[in-house]
Design a protein around this motif. Structure first.
Motif, mmCIF file in Angstrom:
data_model
loop_
_atom_site.group_PDB
_atom_site.id
_atom_site.type_symbol
_atom_site.label_atom_id
_atom_site.label_comp_id
_atom_site.label_asym_id
_atom_site.label_seq_id
_atom_site.Cartn_x
_atom_site.Cartn_y
_atom_site.Cartn_z
ATOM 1 N N PHE A 239 0.792 -1.015 0.132
ATOM 2 C CA PHE A 239 0.140 -0.015 -0.165
ATOM 3 C C PHE A 239 0.905 1.323 0.010
ATOM 4 C CE2 PHE A 239 -2.922 -3.057 1.687
ATOM 5 C CZ PHE A 239 -3.947 -2.995 1.023
ATOM 6 N N SER A 240 0.489 2.245 -0.610
ATOM 7 C CA SER A 240 1.112 3.704 -0.907
ATOM 8 C C SER A 240 0.912 4.106 0.673
ATOM 9 C CB SER A 240 0.371 4.552 -1.555
ATOM 10 O OG SER A 240 0.679 5.834 -1.720
ATOM 11 N N PRO A 241 2.003 4.897 1.019
ATOM 12 C CA PRO A 241 2.060 5.392 2.280
ATOM 13 C C PRO A 241 1.201 6.944 2.326
ATOM 14 C CG PRO A 241 4.270 5.506 1.559
ATOM 15 C CD PRO A 241 3.605 4.930 0.455
ATOM 16 N N ASP A 242 1.237 7.401 1.178
ATOM 17 C CA ASP A 242 0.763 8.747 0.984
ATOM 18 C C ASP A 242 -0.151 9.012 -0.100
ATOM 19 O OD1 ASP A 242 2.413 8.665 -0.948
ATOM 20 O OD2 ASP A 242 3.972 9.838 -0.005
ATOM 21 N N GLY A 243 -0.359 7.994 -1.020
ATOM 22 C CA GLY A 243 -1.257 8.331 -2.228
ATOM 23 C C GLY A 243 -0.786 9.079 -3.283
ATOM 24 N N ILE A 244 0.365 9.670 -3.051
ATOM 25 C CA ILE A 244 1.110 10.393 -4.129
ATOM 26 C C ILE A 244 1.706 9.466 -5.286
ATOM 27 C CG2 ILE A 244 3.244 11.847 -4.650
ATOM 28 C CD1 ILE A 244 0.851 12.949 -3.100
ATOM 29 N N MET A 245 1.315 10.071 -6.419
ATOM 30 C CA MET A 245 1.706 9.388 -7.644
ATOM 31 C C MET A 245 3.317 9.949 -8.200
ATOM 32 S SD MET A 245 -0.659 7.410 -9.086
ATOM 33 C CE MET A 245 -0.242 7.293 -10.740
ATOM 34 N N TYR A 246 4.347 8.968 -7.909
ATOM 35 C CA TYR A 246 5.659 9.374 -8.411
ATOM 36 C C TYR A 246 5.873 9.205 -9.784
ATOM 37 C CZ TYR A 246 6.005 10.065 -3.280
ATOM 38 O OH TYR A 246 5.842 10.646 -2.303
ATOM 39 N N GLU A 247 6.754 10.197 -10.393
ATOM 40 C CA GLU A 247 7.036 9.940 -11.830
ATOM 41 C C GLU A 247 8.056 8.729 -12.202
ATOM 42 O OE1 GLU A 247 8.124 13.520 -14.002
ATOM 43 O OE2 GLU A 247 6.436 14.483 -13.146
ATOM 44 N N ASN A 248 8.783 8.668 -11.459
ATOM 45 C CA ASN A 248 9.814 7.588 -11.546
ATOM 46 C C ASN A 248 9.358 6.396 -11.554
ATOM 47 O OD1 ASN A 248 9.591 7.940 -8.670
ATOM 48 N ND2 ASN A 248 11.460 6.744 -8.310
ATOM 49 N N GLU A 249 8.114 6.036 -10.524
ATOM 50 C CA GLU A 249 7.519 4.624 -10.337
ATOM 51 C C GLU A 249 6.851 4.373 -11.469
ATOM 52 O OE1 GLU A 249 5.745 4.701 -6.642
ATOM 53 O OE2 GLU A 249 7.630 5.041 -5.484
ATOM 54 N N MET A 250 6.150 5.550 -12.216
ATOM 55 C CA MET A 250 5.084 5.415 -13.344
ATOM 56 C C MET A 250 6.253 5.010 -14.426
ATOM 57 S SD MET A 250 2.696 8.593 -12.589
ATOM 58 C CE MET A 250 1.892 8.457 -14.064
ATOM 59 N N GLU A 251 7.249 5.675 -14.553
ATOM 60 C CA GLU A 251 8.180 5.361 -15.624
ATOM 61 C C GLU A 251 8.593 3.911 -15.724
ATOM 62 O OE1 GLU A 251 8.968 7.026 -17.966
ATOM 63 O OE2 GLU A 251 9.007 9.330 -17.655
ATOM 64 N N GLN A 252 8.749 3.376 -14.319
ATOM 65 C CA GLN A 252 8.900 1.815 -14.447
ATOM 66 C C GLN A 252 7.958 0.968 -15.050
ATOM 67 O OE1 GLN A 252 11.703 0.634 -13.405
ATOM 68 N NE2 GLN A 252 12.097 1.344 -11.351
ATOM 69 N N VAL A 253 6.782 1.394 -14.909
ATOM 70 C CA VAL A 253 5.534 0.787 -15.675
ATOM 71 C C VAL A 253 5.943 0.788 -17.414
ATOM 72 C CG1 VAL A 253 2.951 0.550 -15.758
ATOM 73 C CG2 VAL A 253 4.259 0.962 -13.867
ATOM 74 N N VAL A 254 5.798 1.992 -17.648
ATOM 75 C CA VAL A 254 6.263 2.296 -19.191
ATOM 76 C C VAL A 254 7.405 1.525 -19.563
ATOM 77 C CG1 VAL A 254 6.766 4.002 -20.968
ATOM 78 C CG2 VAL A 254 5.190 4.590 -19.036
ATOM 79 N N ALA A 255 8.485 1.385 -18.885
ATOM 80 C CA ALA A 255 9.897 0.774 -19.284
ATOM 81 C C ALA A 255 9.425 -0.674 -18.980
ATOM 82 C CB ALA A 255 10.931 0.928 -18.346
ATOM 83 N N ALA A 256 8.616 -1.264 -18.531
ATOM 84 C CA ALA A 256 8.246 -2.621 -18.294
ATOM 85 C C ALA A 256 7.369 -3.037 -19.655
ATOM 86 C CB ALA A 256 7.669 -3.058 -17.009
ATOM 87 N N GLN A 257 6.476 -2.197 -19.839
ATOM 88 C CA GLN A 257 5.459 -2.509 -20.775
ATOM 89 C C GLN A 257 6.318 -2.407 -22.268
ATOM 90 O OE1 GLN A 257 2.398 0.477 -20.871
ATOM 91 N NE2 GLN A 257 0.910 -1.219 -20.384
ATOM 92 N N LYS A 258 7.462 -1.663 -22.417
ATOM 93 C CA LYS A 258 8.322 -1.616 -23.720
ATOM 94 C C LYS A 258 9.182 -3.202 -23.537
ATOM 95 C CE LYS A 258 8.131 3.271 -24.711
ATOM 96 N NZ LYS A 258 8.965 4.384 -24.878
ATOM 97 N N ARG A 259 9.682 -3.497 -22.514
ATOM 98 C CA ARG A 259 10.496 -4.455 -22.523
ATOM 99 C C ARG A 259 9.770 -5.668 -22.741
ATOM 100 N NH1 ARG A 259 12.373 -2.484 -17.627
ATOM 101 N NH2 ARG A 259 11.517 -4.287 -16.188
ATOM 102 N N SER A 260 8.610 -5.778 -22.574
ATOM 103 C CA SER A 260 7.617 -6.974 -22.627
ATOM 104 C C SER A 260 7.158 -7.150 -24.098
ATOM 105 C CB SER A 260 6.743 -6.932 -21.612
ATOM 106 O OG SER A 260 5.583 -6.064 -22.004
ATOM 107 N N GLY A 261 7.238 -5.854 -24.842
ATOM 108 C CA GLY A 261 6.567 -5.794 -26.252
ATOM 109 C C GLY A 261 5.177 -5.336 -26.227
ATOM 110 N N VAL A 262 4.378 -5.390 -24.999
ATOM 111 C CA VAL A 262 3.029 -4.873 -24.943
ATOM 112 C C VAL A 262 2.944 -3.474 -25.361
ATOM 113 C CG1 VAL A 262 1.232 -3.857 -23.443
ATOM 114 C CG2 VAL A 262 2.467 -6.310 -22.884
ATOM 115 N N LEU A 263 4.031 -2.685 -25.291
ATOM 116 C CA LEU A 263 4.086 -1.205 -25.810
ATOM 117 C C LEU A 263 5.144 -1.076 -27.007
ATOM 118 C CD1 LEU A 263 2.610 1.495 -25.121
ATOM 119 C CD2 LEU A 263 4.218 2.158 -23.550
ATOM 120 N N PRO A 264 4.963 -0.470 -28.055
ATOM 121 C CA PRO A 264 6.088 -0.303 -28.942
ATOM 122 C C PRO A 264 7.158 0.540 -28.644
ATOM 123 C CG PRO A 264 3.835 0.123 -29.798
ATOM 124 C CD PRO A 264 3.311 -0.180 -28.502
#
Length: 288
Positions: free
Chosen positions: A245-270
């Motif tokens: 669980f998030s301790p503060d509800g804040i959306m952190y850009e670096n943690e969102m970038e991890q999702v984008v990078a993961a999608q690209k590594r997996s081929g889900v995102l071009p």
């Protein structure tokens, strides 16, 4: 769990919660206007945004994906590593779903690709467990309480994103998973209601992180508990709540970038597709 705790006490709001089968269903409800906001994984939101929907995460709910790669109890004696899944059948919610994405990252770490296994689109955990027990799947990406229950039956957990160690190994660190999503139109038209909702949810998250599992479970009715098993939920909360669980509800850009990078590594995102993570989230309803 936060939604259950805050129900009836959302900063003076009367909240009506609807439980959907997947994040995709939650996004559909938000887009259709049948709900003011919905909980969904960031990868699902990105897919919906690519289809032209104006959706924004207004708070973080979980910062690690609550999934584990679990081997069928009957095969746990022969499949002891991720590499051992070569040629095997892995049950996921759907091809392209969040758990599918995570499974491809796990395989990549072992030098495998999606082509080296057979992915079975199974739906929710109950259906995945059914495939395992019938012998129609060799492994599955599971959440709790399914993982806990199968471990008691002898299942082997190969990778668990419930642990910080595996999250770092396979994801590179904290990974924005589930957030509360609203349309840009709702944010513009009804920011006060969304702000009160976020405050209530963040308060609930802080209560969960600060409390013992047994004390959290006390405030829930049997109908609000998966399988109506208070003992399992208590154990799960004590094991995982601080990591997930998030301790503060804040959306952190670096943690969102991890999702984008993961999608690209997996081929889900071009690889060439640019994603503006700043446009996917706002912290205006919380304090950065």
């Amino acid at each position: 769990a936060e939604l259950k705790v805050m129900r009836g006490n959302a900063s003076g709001l009367e909240v009506d919660t609807t439980y959907t089968r997947s994040g995709t269903n939650a996004i559909d409800a938000v887009v259709s206007g049948s709900t003011i906001a919905g909980a969904a994984a960031l990868d699902v939101q990105i897919g919906a945004v690519r289809q032209g929907n104006k959706l924004v995460d207004i708070m973080s709910i979980t910062r690690q994906p609550p999934f584990a790669l679990v081997v069928n109890p009957k095969a746990s004696g022969t499949i002891g590593t991720v590499a051992g899944l070569t040629g095997k059948r892995i049950a996921v919610q759907n091809v392209g779903s969040g758990d599918y994405l995570l499974a491809t990252l796990i395989l990549a770490e072992a030098g495998l690709s999606a082509k080296d296994v057979e992915f079975l689109p199974a739906g929710n955990d109950d259906l995945k467990v059914g495939l395992l027990k019938r012998g129609d799947a060799d492994a599955a990406m599971l959440q709790e309480p399914s993982m806990l229950q199968l471990r008691r039956e002898g299942a082997r957990v190969l990778v668990s994103f419930f642990t910080t160690e595996d999250a770092r190994k396979y994801l590179g660190g904290m990974y924005q998973f589930c957030g509360l999503v609203a349309t840009q139109e709702t944010i513009d038209k009804d920011p006060d209601t969304l702000a009160r909702l976020v405050r209530a949810l963040v308060s609930a998250e802080k209560f969960i992180r600060a409390s013992r599992g047994a004390d959290i479970v006390k405030v829930l009715t049997d109908e609000q508990i998966v399988g109506q098993n208070r003992t399992d939920l208590t154990e799960m909360l004590d094991l995982h709540k601080d990591q997930i669980f998030s301790p503060d509800g804040i959306m952190y850009e670096n943690e969102m970038e991890q999702v984008v990078a993961a999608q690209k590594r997996s081929g889900v995102l071009p690889e060439a597709h640019a994603v503006d993570v700043k446009g996917l989230a706002t912290n205006r309803f919380g304090s950065p």
